[in-house]
Design an enzyme around this catalytic site. Sequence first.
Site, PDB file in Angstrom:
ATOM      1  CE  LYS A  88     -76.952  12.775  12.195  1.00 27.68           C
ATOM      2  NZ  LYS A  88     -78.236  12.427  11.558  1.00 27.68           N
ATOM      3  NE  ARG A  93     -73.704   8.298   8.185  1.00 26.82           N
ATOM      4  CZ  ARG A  93     -74.122   9.542   8.252  1.00 26.82           C
ATOM      5  NH1 ARG A  93     -73.159  10.538   8.728  1.00 26.82           N
ATOM      6  NH2 ARG A  93     -75.107   9.957   7.730  1.00 26.82           N
ATOM      7  NE  ARG A 145     -82.479  16.986   4.734  1.00 19.63           N
ATOM      8  CZ  ARG A 145     -81.571  16.189   5.333  1.00 19.63           C
ATOM      9  NH1 ARG A 145     -81.169  16.580   6.672  1.00 19.63           N
ATOM     10  NH2 ARG A 145     -81.034  15.224   5.013  1.00 19.63           N
ATOM     11  NE  ARG A 152     -78.763  16.049   2.310  1.00 18.84           N
ATOM     12  CZ  ARG A 152     -78.252  15.759   3.763  1.00 18.84           C
ATOM     13  NH1 ARG A 152     -78.257  16.649   4.644  1.00 18.84           N
ATOM     14  NH2 ARG A 152     -78.063  14.371   3.815  1.00 18.84           N
ATOM     15  NE  ARG A 161     -79.579  10.158   3.733  1.00 15.40           N
ATOM     16  CZ  ARG A 161     -80.210  11.061   4.011  1.00 15.40           C
ATOM     17  NH1 ARG A 161     -81.213  11.244   3.128  1.00 15.40           N
ATOM     18  NH2 ARG A 161     -79.833  11.808   4.973  1.00 15.40           N
TER      19      ARG A 161
HETATM   20  P1  AP5 Z   1     -81.559  17.795   9.898  1.00 12.09           P
HETATM   21  O1  AP5 Z   1     -80.991  18.599  11.063  1.00 12.09           O
HETATM   22  O2  AP5 Z   1     -81.216  18.038   8.614  1.00 12.09           O
HETATM   23  O3  AP5 Z   1     -81.330  15.920  10.253  1.00 12.09           O
HETATM   24  P2  AP5 Z   1     -79.890  15.383  10.327  1.00 12.09           P
HETATM   25  O4  AP5 Z   1     -80.009  14.655  11.479  1.00 12.09           O
HETATM   26  O5  AP5 Z   1     -78.897  16.397  10.333  1.00 12.09           O
HETATM   27  O6  AP5 Z   1     -80.040  14.449   8.840  1.00 12.09           O
HETATM   28  P3  AP5 Z   1     -79.009  14.276   7.862  1.00 12.09           P
HETATM   29  O7  AP5 Z   1     -80.074  13.596   6.761  1.00 12.09           O
HETATM   30  O8  AP5 Z   1     -78.333  15.603   7.377  1.00 12.09           O
HETATM   31  O9  AP5 Z   1     -78.311  13.373   8.394  1.00 12.09           O
HETATM   32  P4  AP5 Z   1     -77.342  12.061   7.604  1.00 12.09           P
HETATM   33  O10 AP5 Z   1     -76.541  11.821   8.980  1.00 12.09           O
HETATM   34  O11 AP5 Z   1     -78.245  11.129   6.960  1.00 12.09           O
HETATM   35  O12 AP5 Z   1     -76.700  12.981   6.829  1.00 12.09           O
HETATM   36  P5  AP5 Z   1     -75.271  13.639   6.520  1.00 12.09           P
HETATM   37  O13 AP5 Z   1     -75.478  14.742   5.860  1.00 12.09           O
HETATM   38  O14 AP5 Z   1     -74.519  13.491   7.790  1.00 12.09           O
HETATM   39  O15 AP5 Z   1     -83.244  17.637   9.802  1.00 12.09           O
HETATM   40  C1  AP5 Z   1     -84.011  17.367   8.981  1.00 12.09           C
HETATM   41  C2  AP5 Z   1     -85.231  17.763   8.778  1.00 12.09           C
HETATM   42  O16 AP5 Z   1     -85.986  17.980   9.853  1.00 12.09           O
HETATM   43  C3  AP5 Z   1     -84.976  19.368   8.283  1.00 12.09           C
HETATM   44  O17 AP5 Z   1     -85.772  19.834   6.988  1.00 12.09           O
HETATM   45  C4  AP5 Z   1     -85.191  20.112   9.599  1.00 12.09           C
HETATM   46  O18 AP5 Z   1     -85.709  21.649   9.234  1.00 12.09           O
HETATM   47  C5  AP5 Z   1     -86.304  19.308  10.110  1.00 12.09           C
HETATM   48  N1  AP5 Z   1     -86.328  19.371  11.824  1.00 12.09           N
HETATM   49  C6  AP5 Z   1     -85.065  19.160  12.248  1.00 12.09           C
HETATM   50  N2  AP5 Z   1     -85.365  19.243  13.871  1.00 12.09           N
HETATM   51  C7  AP5 Z   1     -86.831  19.081  13.880  1.00 12.09           C
HETATM   52  C8  AP5 Z   1     -87.675  19.466  14.881  1.00 12.09           C
HETATM   53  N3  AP5 Z   1     -87.407  19.287  16.068  1.00 12.09           N
HETATM   54  N4  AP5 Z   1     -89.027  19.516  14.544  1.00 12.09           N
HETATM   55  C9  AP5 Z   1     -89.295  19.613  13.319  1.00 12.09           C
HETATM   56  N5  AP5 Z   1     -88.525  19.601  12.097  1.00 12.09           N
HETATM   57  C10 AP5 Z   1     -87.337  19.433  12.421  1.00 12.09           C
HETATM   58  O19 AP5 Z   1     -74.624  12.536   5.680  1.00 12.09           O
HETATM   59  C11 AP5 Z   1     -74.899  12.270   4.038  1.00 12.09           C
HETATM   60  C12 AP5 Z   1     -74.167  11.340   3.416  1.00 12.09           C
HETATM   61  O20 AP5 Z   1     -72.640  11.677   3.452  1.00 12.09           O
HETATM   62  C13 AP5 Z   1     -74.440  10.046   3.969  1.00 12.09           C
HETATM   63  O21 AP5 Z   1     -75.464   9.306   3.544  1.00 12.09           O
HETATM   64  C14 AP5 Z   1     -72.959   9.228   3.632  1.00 12.09           C
HETATM   65  O22 AP5 Z   1     -73.187   8.734   2.160  1.00 12.09           O
HETATM   66  C15 AP5 Z   1     -71.953  10.274   3.672  1.00 12.09           C
HETATM   67  N6  AP5 Z   1     -71.105  10.427   4.828  1.00 12.09           N
HETATM   68  C16 AP5 Z   1     -71.501  11.404   5.860  1.00 12.09           C
HETATM   69  N7  AP5 Z   1     -70.546  11.019   7.000  1.00 12.09           N
HETATM   70  C17 AP5 Z   1     -70.063   9.883   6.766  1.00 12.09           C
HETATM   71  C18 AP5 Z   1     -69.341   9.261   7.289  1.00 12.09           C
HETATM   72  N8  AP5 Z   1     -68.829   9.342   8.731  1.00 12.09           N
HETATM   73  N9  AP5 Z   1     -68.820   7.821   6.887  1.00 12.09           N
HETATM   74  C19 AP5 Z   1     -69.172   7.559   5.535  1.00 12.09           C
HETATM   75  N10 AP5 Z   1     -70.047   8.412   4.988  1.00 12.09           N
HETATM   76  C20 AP5 Z   1     -70.603   9.577   5.548  1.00 12.09           C
END
Ligand code: AP5
Length: 209
Positions: free
Chosen positions: A13, A88, A122, A155, A166
């Site tokens: 994402k 979420r 990552r 991370r 997660r």
């Molecule tokens: P990446 O683009 O980083 O994936 P992502 O979907 O953004 O994954 P996240 O882990 O950041 O999502 P998340 O939802 O768990 O975390 P968030 O930061 O929102 O890609 C992943 C890897 O793959 C990278 O290395 C990239 O290079 C590679 N890649 C990407 N696309 C590719 C492709 N097509 N081919 C090959 N490689 C590829 O949240 C973190 C924490 O914050 C949560 O766990 C929670 O504790 C808190 N939080 C955030 N939002 C909320 C909410 N709304 N409510 C409550 N808690 C929240």
Amino acid sequence: MNLIFLGPPGAGKGTLAAKAVDILKLPHISTGAIFRAAMAEGTPLGLKAKAIMEAGQLVDDETTIGLVKDRLAQDDVGGGYILDGFPRTIPQAEALAAFSKVQKVVNFDIPDETVLERLGGRRVCRKCGHNFHVIFDKPKTEGVCDHCGGEVYTRDDDKAEAIQKRLEVYRAQTAPLIDFYRAQGIMVDVDARPPVDQVVENFKKALGV
Ligand code: AP5
């Protein structure tokens, strides 16, 4: 356009959002990035979120909804937004509907084994937040961001135990949003398995841009 990016952790994402910002000229709002910035600054929000995030759990709805409501009231979101990582939970989605009209929800479709491969490799820039991967997208110099020269790190929530947690939390609390938004007729599915450039094409096709 008011857009939501929905999908499991590691679906890509954030990576796609960085591309979509240029395509759609909309601001990218990531709740995860906001929490990580608060942690880095040591603010009360960051201190509250740290242990929760490291354990792979969700920050409470009230805190997260308040934060997004404030962010969407800022001037740069007048023409729309890309909301990544929010909502979420069903209560977050219901709260969002009361202060902003979502026009499209992009569902990142990806199997668990691909998620595990992506999160396990990552690496992230501590300064600008750019995502790298040890196999698919290495920085030119190990440990150094190509874009801003910042330190590239792993991370805390990309450790094996937190990743499993997660995924469990995603299935229990976030996946129900797929039916919630599909029932409203605003959901588009994007195959997120191929390399990034192909996912960008899938995304453009799904949105008709
Ligand atoms: P990446 O683009 O980083 O994936 P992502 O979907 O953004 O994954 P996240 O882990 O950041 O999502 P998340 O939802 O768990 O975390 P968030 O930061 O929102 O890609 C992943 C890897 O793959 C990278 O290395 C990239 O290079 C590679 N890649 C990407 N696309 C590719 C492709 N097509 N081919 C090959 N490689 C590829 O949240 C973190 C924490 O914050 C949560 O766990 C929670 O504790 C808190 N939080 C955030 N939002 C909320 C909410 N709304 N409510 C409550 N808690 C929240």
